[in-house]
Write an enzyme that holds these catalytic residues in place. Structure first.
Site: not given
Lengths: 391, 613
Positions: A271, A123, A219
């Site tokens: 995972d 910005y 995770e």
């Protein structure tokens, strides 16, 4: 790639409350050095311009082809290949302009001794180019990429440019940290935990008393909450962290420091899918995109605890937890298996081969089907005890 | 009006014969029905041959015939033509066509012949470049008017200031190929019809349909104006709007000279006929006096080869001798016919015509050297207009002329159209599919000037496809095509360069600001330096990219070319320099009636203007 942050807030310290004004971001020598590097870049451009020649910036390439695995140090390293970004090249002119614009933005930031999120910097540098309808940046992603270019081109770090990414990642455990002067006891963080800052440099974060013997990195925060609620860190005397998927640089830097400075082993619970495997790979060897930072982030000794493909039978899980591998998963898994840092590891080759043979993946949450606290009370303790992990 | 022209049709009598009798008409019976057909009758039945197939085309053809005659007459009399065409709509399908010129006028005695007889005229028997050549046109128009409306043709003609104008009403008698005078009056002097003191006006009432667009009266006049920039033509259309085609030049086209036939251009039959009719007494003088390019030595050679001498009496030349002479002519080398009899429109006038008529940005034209087909000298001129307001995504337009007369029909049968198809326009930067016209904002004009234009039909709509003619046309097209190619490549480079420059210049401001902020070097200094580099870089690229990839120095192949005009103001707005000193002259929108034409505009040509105006 850094994720988009949603906050444009100025990350300056909250020092005004405590009376003494504190400054944020890089300070002292680091700050001077970084400012010097930006100045040098600017001067080179000015000099070339005044000589009426084609100004340029050399940007090291951040691609797989310019990344190599250092067997000895067990981490990814960036090669020497650079791209010359010229002004007088129609394909590069815009990027060249953006590079200078953001360099100037970083300089302003360092001089003001404030920090900005990546989005904040986007910005700050965003406006319409005079006399045209073109914006300096189309979106934040365009600016983020250039900022990473600047990082490598100046051989500095985002942290030293006083930039940070959106905060992600949580920590709890037997450790005390001092964050910008505030003492934080990570044993008393309630259910929310300590939000790991984006910048975890020693100038901002120092470690206090630490009883923990290892770090368990999971995770995502859902799993982390399970462990925190079950006071796993207390029972097993450890630190519990999560990185909301692919861990951001702050989390990786913190893990690195816990490992290097306090000698804590890092054990990962991720995972059982190619993405979990790659998270492990990034923690352990570093990422391709940020290979230049591997040496200060990679933890070659990190271990992979699970979930393993064999767990489906070993833990007698039900059919229902299976998630079929799609084409992308399969492709990615094969790709990972071929990465040089996986290629020589039998355990990993077997692990990936088994997953491909199974044809399905599993999330950590799948263990909940056994029992709500199966993962914290049975699965992880058993693996830890047996030192059943892969390297 | 429908009289049976010949006795081929079975009569009721013949049909009533008993079937068992099975006897056909006898030679005698047939002979009773066999009689002469007058040309007028023939064409009355076959009016499509003369261009009166349908009401719309008929209207155009009538205007065309009258205007062509007017232009021919003015040219012969060295008068700058001022022609006024009025179309008055009587009813839905009925029009009164009036065409008035400032020509020399027609003497009273000839009025019936010229306007009332087919195949009567001054142009058929001579070899001279003119618009009309058969003596059919205007009388056919009058005949068509009479047939469709029953109204006679009104002619007013004035031959000099001293004499009053005569007004004649003519009614054609097709069976006799002659006209009857219905009335004849001396027209009041103060009419103001002929301010120059001479001129002709013809009015024909006829069935027709007025519709703009392709193949219309408007298009015909548009195109006539292009090929005849010395003419001023005014059209008053049925909506009573006046459209004026201004003069592009005040220069008279030089008058065409009449020439004798070339020996190689005649056929045996013609030769025999000429031998029969000649007033010469000996073969040598016959050959020398009645043909062009036959010198005494050539005549001698022909005679020797034919087994006669140049003193052989004409009376003794029979069929056998004629044939021998004909053969000999084919074997003897004879100089090509003189070509000074041809009056090209000329590059200058072509350009001024195109400039006047087509709102394009690039114009070029060329006049080929004269050549010969079948013993007739001819020359080809080609003009081309590209870009500007011409439609971009359509097939290009081909406008065809023969002796300055636009040809609007039967494009595909015309040699010039075939020549355009056979030209590889891709070489010149246009896209072209196999066996079709190229695509792009382009108008190509092809003009054939000849003492005898070989039309494919009496309505003069297409030029016959002689190899020599088509070859010349292609050479001309290639000549202007090459110039277009040069221009296209230059434009492409300019666009490319402009784009590059604008990309750089867009960012230089930002870069200068940032650099100042980082280093303290004045932004203005950095900005100025980088802008100079941008200019230089894009110019460098320009110089490197030549049409054939060779490096050329400041040399513009179109620069000193008189046959090229570039209208800078009509060049479609390309990306311009950000802070450049661009000349703001956008092309005006709104083309008139979807035609080629727009309003007049002073050409802001970087080079010499083509016209002598």
């Amino acid at each position: 790639m850094a994720r988009k942050s949603t906050s444009a807030s100025v990350g300056a310290g909250t020092g005004s409350e405590s009376g003494s004004r504190r400054t944020a971001g890089a300070s002292g020598k680091v700050r001077e050095e970084t400012l010097g590097k930006i100045g040098a870049l600017g001067k080179a451009v000015a000099k070339t311009a005044l000589a009426e020649d084609d100004p340029f910036v050399n940007v090291p390439m951040r691609t797989m082809s310019n990344t190599s695995y250092n067997e000895k140090r067990r981490l990814l390293e960036m090669g020497d290949a650079t791209l010359r970004r010229n002004l007088f090249n129609t394909a590069q002119a815009r990027k060249f302009m953006q590079t200078l614009l953001l360099s100037k933005g970083c300089k302003d930031l360092l001089e003001a001794q404030k920090t900005l999120s990546l989005r904040g910097m986007y910005y700050k540098s965003l406006h319409t180019i005079a006399g045209t309808k073109e914006k300096t940046f189309e979106d934040q992603e365009e600016s983020d990429t250039i900022l990473e270019d600047i990082e490598v081109a100046l051989t500095t770090l985002r942290e030293n440019l006083n930039l940070f990414a959106k905060k992600r990642g949580t920590m709890v455990g037997n450790i005390t940290v001092i964050d910008n002067g505030d003492t934080i006891d990570c044993r008393r963080m309630g259910t929310g935990g300590y939000a790991i800052p984006s910048i975890c440099e020693p100038s901002i974060i120092q470690f206090g008393k630490c009883e923990a013997k290892f770090v368990l990195h999971v995770e995502k925060d859902t799993v982390w909450s399970r462990f925190n609620e079950d006071r796993f860190w207390e029972k097993h005397n450890c630190i519990l962290t999560e990185g909301s998927g692919q861990p951001p640089r702050g989390v990786r830097r913190l893990l690195y420091r816990l490992n290097h400075e306090l000698g804590l082993p890092i054990i990962c619970l991720l995972d059982c899918d190619p993405w979990g495997h790659y998270i492990y790979s990034v923690i352990k060897q570093g990422s391709i995109n940020l290979a230049f930072e591997s040496q200060r982030m990679a933890i070659p000794d990190a271990k992979y605890l699970g979930i393993r493909s064999a767990d489906y039978t070993r833990c007698e899980l039900s059919e229902d937890v299976k998630i079929a591998l799609n084409d992308r998963d399969t492709e990615r898994a094969k790709q990972i298996a071929e990465y040089p840092w996986f290629a020589g590891k039998k355990h990993w080759q077997k692990e990936i081969a088994l997953m491909l043979r199974n044809g399905f993946k599993m999330e950590v949450e799948s263990l909940i089907t056994k029992d709500i606290s199966y993962v914290t009370e049975v699965y992880v303790p058993e693996r830890l005890k047996a030192k059943d992990w892969i390297d | 009006m429908a009289t049976i022209a010949a006795g081929m049709d079975a009569s009721p009598k013949a049909r009533s014969k008993p079937a068992d009798g099975r006897r056909g008409a006898t030679a005698e019976e047939m002979a009773q029905k066999q009689r002469e057909i007058s040309v007028s009758e023939f064409f009355a039945k076959n009016r499509h041959l003369l261009g009166f197939d349908n009401p719309r085309k008929a209207l155009m053809t009538a205007v065309k015939e009258a205007v062509d005659n007017a232009l021919d007459a003015c040219e012969e009399a060295h008068i700058l033509p001022d022609i006024r065409v009025e179309l008055l709509q009587r009813s839905e399908t009925r029009f009164k066509v009036t065409v008035r010129d400032n020509g020399p006028g027609i003497v009273r005695q000839q009025i019936e012949n010229i306007f009332g007889r087919l195949l009567y005229g001054s142009k058929f028997h001579r070899l001279k470049m003119s618009r009309g050549q058969q003596g059919i046109g205007i009388s056919a128009a009058g005949m068509y008017g009479l047939m469709t409306t029953g109204q006679p043709v009104l002619i007013i003609s004035k031959t000099s200031k001293k004499k009053p104008a005569v007004e004649v009403l003519l009614k054609m008698d097709t069976s006799k190929n002659r006209a009857d005078v219905v009335s004849e009056t001396e027209h009041p002097e103060d009419d103001g019809l002929f301010p120059d003191g001479h001129g002709t006006q013809v009015s024909i009432e006829m069935e027709g349909r007025y519709q703009g667009g392709r193949q219309s009266v408007d298009e015909y006049l548009d195109q006539t104006a292009i090929a005849n920039p010395h003419a001023r033509i005014t059209l008053v259309n049925p909506s009573n709007e006046t459209i004026e085609f201004k003069r592009g030049t005040n220069e008279h086209p030089p008058e065409a000279k009449e020439i004798l036939p070339h020996p190689k251009g005649i056929e045996l039959g013609t030769l025999i006929q000429m031998v029969e009719r000649t007033e010469r007494t000996q073969i040598g003088s016959f050959l020398q006096e009645e043909f062009s390019r036959v010198s005494p030595s050539v005549a001698k050679e022909i005679c020797e080869r034919a087994g006669v001498t140049n003193r052989t009496w004409i009376k003794q030349v029979g069929h056998k001798e004629s044939e021998a002479i004909y053969k000999a002519i084919q074997d003897v080398r004879i100089m090509a016919p003189p070509t000074d009899c041809l009056v090209p429109i000329g590059t200058k006038a072509l350009l001024s015509g195109l400039l006047k008529g087509v709102r394009a940005e690039f114009f070029t034209a060329c006049t080929r050297p004269a050549d010969v087909y079948r013993g007739n000298p001819f020359l080809i001129e080609v003009g081309l207009a590209y870009g500007g307001e011409l439609p971009k995504d359509e097939l290009i337009r081909v406008i065809r002329y023969a002796n300055r007369v636009p040809l609007l029909y039967q494009q595909a049968a015309c040699a010039s159209f075939k020549a355009v198809l056979e030209t590889t326009w891709r070489n010149y930067g246009l896209s072209q599919s196999r066996a079709s016209l190229p695509e792009g904002p382009l108008v190509v004009m092809v003009h054939m000037a000849s003492v005898w234009v070989p039309f494919t039909s009496e309505s003069k709509e297409a030029i016959a496809d002689y190899d020599e003619i088509r070859k010349e046309m292609k050479l001309g097209l290639q000549e202007v095509g090459r110039k277009l190619g040069i221009y296209m490549r230059r434009k492409q480079r300019m666009r490319h360069e402009g784009e590059r420059r604008s990309i750089f210049e867009r960012y230089i401001g930002e870069i200068a600001q940032s650099t100042e902020s980082i280093t303290g070097t004045a932004a203005q200094k950095v900005y100025d330096s980088l802008m100079r580099v941008a200019k230089r870089k894009t110019e460098e690229a320009d110089a490197v990219l030549d049409d054939e990839g060779r490096r050329v120095k400041e040399q513009d192949p179109l620069g000193k070319d008189d046959s090229v005009v570039i209208m800078e103001s009509r060049i479609a707005a390309a990306p311009t320099d950000a802070g450049g000193d661009e000349e703001d002259a956008p092309a005006k929108g709104g083309r008139a009636q979807g035609s080629l034409f727009g309003e007049d505009e002073a050409p802001r040509s970087r080079r010499k203007r083509g016209s002598g105006n």
